[in-house]
Design a protein around this motif. Structure first.
Motif, PDB file in Angstrom:
ATOM      1  N   GLY A  81      31.485 -30.340 -37.343  1.00  0.00           N
ATOM      2  CA  GLY A  81      31.105 -31.459 -36.503  1.00  0.00           C
ATOM      3  C   GLY A  81      32.239 -32.396 -36.179  1.00  0.00           C
ATOM      4  N   ARG A  82      33.492 -31.926 -36.385  1.00  0.00           N
ATOM      5  CA  ARG A  82      34.657 -32.795 -36.220  1.00  0.00           C
ATOM      6  C   ARG A  82      35.686 -32.156 -35.298  1.00  0.00           C
ATOM      7  NH1 ARG A  82      36.383 -36.384 -40.085  1.00  0.00           N
ATOM      8  NH2 ARG A  82      38.203 -35.191 -40.803  1.00  0.00           N
ATOM      9  N   ILE A 331      25.454 -33.712 -21.067  1.00  0.00           N
ATOM     10  CA  ILE A 331      26.735 -33.339 -21.674  1.00  0.00           C
ATOM     11  C   ILE A 331      26.515 -33.163 -23.173  1.00  0.00           C
ATOM     12  CG2 ILE A 331      29.107 -34.039 -22.114  1.00  0.00           C
ATOM     13  CD1 ILE A 331      28.886 -35.821 -19.603  1.00  0.00           C
ATOM     14  N   VAL A 332      26.756 -31.965 -23.663  1.00  0.00           N
ATOM     15  CA  VAL A 332      26.508 -31.617 -25.063  1.00  0.00           C
ATOM     16  C   VAL A 332      27.737 -30.920 -25.613  1.00  0.00           C
ATOM     17  CG1 VAL A 332      25.029 -30.312 -26.636  1.00  0.00           C
ATOM     18  CG2 VAL A 332      24.031 -31.390 -24.613  1.00  0.00           C
ATOM     19  N   THR A 337      25.716 -29.530 -32.914  1.00  0.00           N
ATOM     20  CA  THR A 337      24.933 -28.611 -33.749  1.00  0.00           C
ATOM     21  C   THR A 337      24.953 -29.059 -35.205  1.00  0.00           C
ATOM     22  OG1 THR A 337      25.629 -26.827 -32.279  1.00  0.00           O
ATOM     23  CG2 THR A 337      24.633 -26.186 -34.364  1.00  0.00           C
ATOM     24  N   PHE A 338      26.118 -29.478 -35.663  1.00  0.00           N
ATOM     25  CA  PHE A 338      26.289 -29.897 -37.054  1.00  0.00           C
ATOM     26  C   PHE A 338      25.307 -31.022 -37.387  1.00  0.00           C
ATOM     27  CE2 PHE A 338      28.156 -32.748 -40.174  1.00  0.00           C
ATOM     28  CZ  PHE A 338      28.583 -31.902 -41.187  1.00  0.00           C
ATOM     29  N   THR A 339      25.377 -32.117 -36.664  1.00  0.00           N
ATOM     30  CA  THR A 339      24.570 -33.288 -36.978  1.00  0.00           C
ATOM     31  C   THR A 339      23.089 -33.025 -36.749  1.00  0.00           C
ATOM     32  OG1 THR A 339      26.455 -34.565 -36.163  1.00  0.00           O
ATOM     33  CG2 THR A 339      24.444 -35.771 -36.610  1.00  0.00           C
ATOM     34  N   THR A 340      22.771 -32.316 -35.689  1.00  0.00           N
ATOM     35  CA  THR A 340      21.372 -32.030 -35.365  1.00  0.00           C
ATOM     36  C   THR A 340      20.733 -31.136 -36.416  1.00  0.00           C
ATOM     37  OG1 THR A 340      21.895 -32.235 -33.009  1.00  0.00           O
ATOM     38  CG2 THR A 340      19.838 -31.120 -33.592  1.00  0.00           C
ATOM     39  N   PHE A 341      21.409 -30.068 -36.798  1.00  0.00           N
ATOM     40  CA  PHE A 341      20.865 -29.160 -37.805  1.00  0.00           C
ATOM     41  C   PHE A 341      20.730 -29.860 -39.157  1.00  0.00           C
ATOM     42  CE2 PHE A 341      21.522 -24.522 -36.273  1.00  0.00           C
ATOM     43  CZ  PHE A 341      21.046 -24.854 -35.017  1.00  0.00           C
ATOM     44  N   ARG A 358      26.942 -35.444 -32.335  1.00  0.00           N
ATOM     45  CA  ARG A 358      25.782 -36.325 -32.274  1.00  0.00           C
ATOM     46  C   ARG A 358      24.510 -35.589 -32.661  1.00  0.00           C
ATOM     47  NH1 ARG A 358      25.778 -39.593 -26.541  1.00  0.00           N
ATOM     48  NH2 ARG A 358      27.743 -40.753 -26.767  1.00  0.00           N
ATOM     49  N   ASP A 359      23.520 -36.352 -33.102  1.00  0.00           N
ATOM     50  CA  ASP A 359      22.181 -35.812 -33.275  1.00  0.00           C
ATOM     51  C   ASP A 359      21.498 -35.817 -31.905  1.00  0.00           C
ATOM     52  OD1 ASP A 359      19.614 -35.148 -33.913  1.00  0.00           O
ATOM     53  OD2 ASP A 359      19.258 -36.835 -35.262  1.00  0.00           O
TER      54      ASP A 359
END
Length: 511
Positions: A81-82, A331-332, A337-341, A358-359
């Motif tokens: 996520g970075r 815009i995604v 994916t990291f934060t949402t999952f 982002r979530d």
């Protein structure tokens, strides 16, 4: 007041979804598959397949971005996520190589590590490309097992390269030094065979999913396919053909692999509680002619930062939670994916470091349940080549501070033979900084909503406010900046994996 109440209701629904269901999660990651390679993304002759079924049954992203146009940086960002520059996944080699003594840093917290800590079984098969050894040929200290994956099956810790060709189209025989396959931490083939590779991934993953389902344990699976990176192949077990030739056949085998896993999920009765995310690590490698990907109307491809290099296909599927046939035009970033999952699993993202993802659960389960497209969000994404900020996407606009030259198809006649047959492994421009990199002051500006092919430059003098906003956001982005240590410049020959160092050829094809 009505809008506020609606938002509160929506947030309550999202919270109940994430706390009650804790879905199984699967990331299907393709390799070098371009934005225009799939039928569901508009390719005119590619055959329809199970990946396209995912798009019909779930949510298709039209502005999903990888963080990098090369393998190692984009994969590092997806799993942490970075931004790669924060992690240190930059440097003169641009990717982790066979002789790289470095890998994804141990102090980075990965998605599987967090999910494992909240009770998920974590598994991985396929391409890794985030480091292998340190200063000895078989230390394996950077392999996936050390980054949160409890179960690791057949994997390519490096990648599939031109020198691994078994078709004799380009090589008389594969080079064992470049082509090796592991099971978890052990070399099992050097050079490896493509012939049963995708089926092996499918069989191992099916067993992993079945075992976790029998234990009634949620799982996270990272299936990182080898398709469609060179060398091109289709296995003996599949032997697909395509109107597009060998590249299209590879897309068909990739899609077949996804379809087989979907069959397993449905047969086990866990379809409604399994969240699927399909995407590609970067855009198609257009210099490889008919053996490279198609980025549709987007300009450029792998290794550069026009849209074709970083805007990639992306599909989310979760029956009962995500409406079928949904188009998400926001815009995604793949880092989301990291934060949402993590949030859907009931975990917490690290608070001691900057998380760039982002979530996006509110976008997924809320306003975008409509089947029509929505207004572009004014979000900014940063794209680095090495440690150089090449471009940003900001709202409807793309701003380029540096670019690499992109040839027209007609200009590839020196490397593309009869029918587009590539004569060499080639990039028009790869390294940055280098002589082929072009600096732009003032920067180039494109409206990529209206002009996704980046064909028509906008006049900077007429977009001063836009550039001031971008300048402000860059200053904010750079405040308190901590750049990670360069991990992609070190080179150490003894790090080269070898199944048996007593054999000069390092060739050990075990039965």
């Amino acid at each position: 007041m009505a809008i506020r109440c609606t938002n509160l209701i929506l947030l309550t629904i999202i919270a109940s979804i994430s706390s009650a269901l804790r879905p199984n999660m699967i990331i299907f990651l393709a390799d070098d598959v371009g934005y225009g390679d799939l039928k569901s993304y508009g390719h005119p002759t590619q055959e329809w397949g199970p990946i396209d079924d995912l798009a019909e049954e779930g949510m298709k992203f039209t502005s999903l971005y990888s963080t990098s146009s090369l393998c190692s940086p984009s994969r590092a960002a997806l799993l942490t996520g970075r931004l790669p520059i924060r992690i240190g996944v930059y440097g003169k080699l641009m990717n982790f190589y066979l002789q790289s003594p470095n890998g994804l840093p141990k102090d980075e917290i990965t998605l599987p590590e967090i999910l494992r800590d909240v009770g998920y079984a974590t598994g991985m098969v396929g391409k890794w490309h985030l480091g292998i050894n340190d200063y000895t040929p078989m230390s394996g200290v950077h392999l996936p097992h050390y980054h949160g994956f409890d179960w690791v099956g057949t994997n390519l810790p490096y990648t599939n390269v031109w020198e691994c060709d078994e078709t004799k189209r380009h090589m008389d025989a594969p080079d064992p030094f470049n082509c090796f396959m592991y099971n978890n931490e052990t070399i099992i083939q050097q050079p490896f065979s493509h012939q049963h590779l995708t089926k092996t991934f499918v069989d191992e993953v099916s067993t992993f999913i079945k075992q976790q389902t029998e234990k009634d344990k949620p799982f996270f699976l990272y299936l990182s396919f080898v398709h469609n990176h060179v060398a091109m192949f289709t296995g003996k077990d599949t032997k697909f053909t395509s109107r597009r030739g060998i590249y299209g056949a590879g897309i068909r085998e990739l899609s077949w692999g996804v379809g087989e896993i979907m069959k397993k999920i449905k047969s086990l009765g866990i379809d409604n509680n399994t969240l699927i995310f399909f995407t590609s690590d970067n855009g198609g490698h257009i210099e490889l002619c008919s053996e490279g990907g198609n980025n549709g109307i987007l300009k450029g491809g792998k290794a550069n930062y026009y849209e074709g290099g970083i805007r990639v296909p992306g599909i989310l599927r979760w029956p009962g939670q995500i409406s079928a046939g949904t188009i998400n035009s926001n815009i995604v970033s793949q880092m989301d994916t990291f934060t949402t999952f993590v949030n859907l699993a009931g975990g917490k993202a690290p608070s001691d470091r900057v998380i760039d993802g982002r979530d996006i659960t509110q976008q997924i389960f809320g306003s975008l349940k409509l089947k029509n497209e929505t207004k572009t969000e004014k979000r900014i994404l940063f794209f680095y080549c090495n440690d150089m900020l090449f471009a940003v996407r900001y709202g409807s606009y793309k701003v380029h501070f540096y670019t690499m030259p992109v040839k027209s198809k007609e200009e590839y006649t020196d490397t593309c033979g009869e029918g587009g047959f590539p004569s060499t492994m080639y990039f028009n421009c790869l390294y940055c900084p280098s002589d082929c990199v072009i600096k732009h002051d003032p920067p180039l500006i494109f409206n990529v909503d209206a002009d996704p092919g980046e064909e028509y430059q906008l006049d900077p003098a007429l977009h001063k406010l836009l550039l001031l906003e971008v300048k402000y956001l860059l200053e904010k982005h750079n405040s308190g900046w901590i750049k990670g240590e360069d991990l992609l410049s070190a080179y150490n020959q003894p790090s080269q994996p070898c199944c048996d160092s007593s054999k000069p050829s390092c060739s050990c094809n075990y039965p």
